[in-house]
Design a protein around this motif. Structure first.
Motif, short mmCIF file in Angstrom:
data_model
loop_
_atom_site.label_atom_id
_atom_site.label_comp_id
_atom_site.label_asym_id
_atom_site.label_seq_id
_atom_site.Cartn_x
_atom_site.Cartn_y
_atom_site.Cartn_z
N ALA A 176 5.35 -3.49 -4.66
CA ALA A 176 3.95 -3.13 -4.44
C ALA A 176 3.50 -3.35 -3.00
CB ALA A 176 3.06 -3.94 -5.37
N THR A 232 2.95 -2.96 0.87
CA THR A 232 2.92 -1.90 1.87
C THR A 232 2.70 -2.51 3.25
OG1 THR A 232 0.53 -1.57 1.66
CG2 THR A 232 1.95 -0.30 0.17
N ALA A 271 -0.91 -3.57 -2.37
CA ALA A 271 -1.70 -2.53 -3.01
C ALA A 271 -1.77 -2.81 -4.51
CB ALA A 271 -1.10 -1.16 -2.76
N GLU A 311 -2.98 -1.00 -7.03
CA GLU A 311 -2.54 0.10 -7.89
C GLU A 311 -1.02 0.17 -7.94
OE1 GLU A 311 -4.77 0.31 -5.55
OE2 GLU A 311 -6.63 0.64 -6.68
N ARG A 312 -0.38 0.00 -6.78
CA ARG A 312 1.09 -0.01 -6.75
C ARG A 312 1.64 -1.18 -7.54
NH1 ARG A 312 3.98 2.49 -2.13
NH2 ARG A 312 5.39 0.73 -2.38
N LEU A 348 1.51 -0.23 -11.24
CA LEU A 348 2.54 0.77 -11.52
C LEU A 348 3.94 0.17 -11.46
CD1 LEU A 348 1.13 3.84 -9.53
CD2 LEU A 348 1.18 3.53 -12.02
N ALA A 349 4.17 -0.71 -10.48
CA ALA A 349 5.47 -1.37 -10.38
C ALA A 349 5.72 -2.25 -11.60
CB ALA A 349 5.54 -2.20 -9.10
#
Length: 347
Positions: A155, A157, A162, A164-165, A168-169
């Motif tokens: 996640a 960056t 992030a 949201e990442r 999702l991860a």
């Protein structure tokens, strides 16, 4: 202006990313209420079952008197399971509050971020091999910690972490580790049923050994988690403000993540993958006491204990006993959908 400075100095600002939260008059009153609910659920969990036990019989059994069969039912079967449900619920409630406060996102919890899946994979691996079962709690914690590091790495960056990442991860890692766990189950033989309970989440057959093993980890984790209350309050003011007030961001987030992993892994090591408790409970408590983690963390632990205790009671009072993980999923999945709709409407 003076009020604003006073809020900043205490590390509590209701005008944070969480918005203005409705508060009750007395968090102490909510704590007393939750303690009363926990004790009531403990009594009901012990009294109800295939062999009903009256209050007088329960009182006699607790003091080692009365019918020996009922003493066995109370002390060896129902009491340790009821206490274990409350311990695991407390761990999940605080772990969810820690992660949501650290990330400033109400969708975070150990189940959705993959921490539980990593701990579960480690536990299933040892259970299917059958020779290292004594190391399951430690392996579950190591699996949870390594999964936390992996999800954070995916996640991250250039501009930071992030959210949201991260979610999702966590979903991707959960799916991957779930597939590997399923493959291990297919390769297992006589221990497949034992390992399968870790993937579903069940308290059936748990006793005092599980209470002793997980209780130490959970009590230590609860204490360490509560110690992060001030840091979480300052993180709620924003990264720049937290740094200016002396909070080391990386070290603080790593510490909070490791404590959450410890709590989640302790749950997985004895109860399997029990989802949604860490997601639902902090939202419920936040509606009552706001975002002050000095109250939010301990109250989330108490509310989690009450919620999982009630879910386990529902799981075993039907015609067929259900794994408690199924009951929490049935309760938590609709709440998760409602939460997503609320976030979409607020954008």
């Amino acid at each position: 202006m003076l009020a604003k400075q006073e809020r900043l100095s205490s590390g509590v600002d209701p005008e944070t990313r969480w918005g203005q939260a409705r508060r009750i008059r007395s968090p102490v009153g909510l704590m007393v209420l939750l303690l009363g609910v926990i004790l009531l659920l403990l009594w009901i969990s012990i009294a109800l079952g295939s062999v009903p036990i009256t209050f007088s019989e329960l009182w006699q059994a607790l003091w080692g008197q009365g019918d020996p069969i009922r003493q066995t039912i109370v002390w060896q079967l129902r009491l340790p399971r009821a206490l274990l449900a409350q311990l695991l619920g407390a761990a999940l409630g605080m772990a969810g509050a820690l992660l949501q406060g650290m990330l400033g996102n109400g969708l975070a919890d150990p189940y959705l971020l993959g921490i539980s899946a990593g701990a579960g994979l480690a536990a299933v691996a040892l259970l299917t091999w059958g020779e290292w079962t004594a190391w399951v709690p430690l392996a579950a914690w190591v699996g949870g910690v390594l999964t936390t590091v992996l999800v954070y790495g995916l996640a991250r960056t250039r501009s930071g972490l992030a959210v949201e990442r991260l979610i999702l991860a966590g979903v991707a890692v959960s799916a991957l580790f779930g597939a590997i766990s399923s493959a291990l189950l297919l390769l297992a033989d006589e221990r497949v049923q034992v390992a399968l309970t870790w993937l579903i989440g069940s308290l059936s057959g748990r006793g005092w050994p599980e209470v002793r093993v997980s209780g130490v980890y959970i009590l230590v984790g609860l204490g360490l988690g509560w110690a992060q209350a001030r840091a979480l309050n300052l993180l709620g003011l924003g990264e720049e403000m937290a740094v200016s007030l002396g909070i080391p961001l990386v070290r603080t987030r790593v510490t909070i993540g490791l404590v959450a992993a410890l709590l989640a892994a302790a749950v997985v090591s004895v109860g399997g993958l029990i989802g949604f408790v860490g997601l639902v409970v902090p939202h419920m408590v936040r509606q009552g006491v706001g975002s002050d983690h000095r109250w939010l963390l301990p109250l989330s632990a108490l509310a989690g204990a009450a919620l999982l205790s009630g879910a386990d009671l529902l799981a075993r009072l039907g015609a067929v006993e259900l794994p408690v993980g199924i009951v929490t999923a049935l309760m938590g999945a609709p709440f998760f959908g409602w939460l997503l709709r609320q976030r979409e409407a607020g954008q």
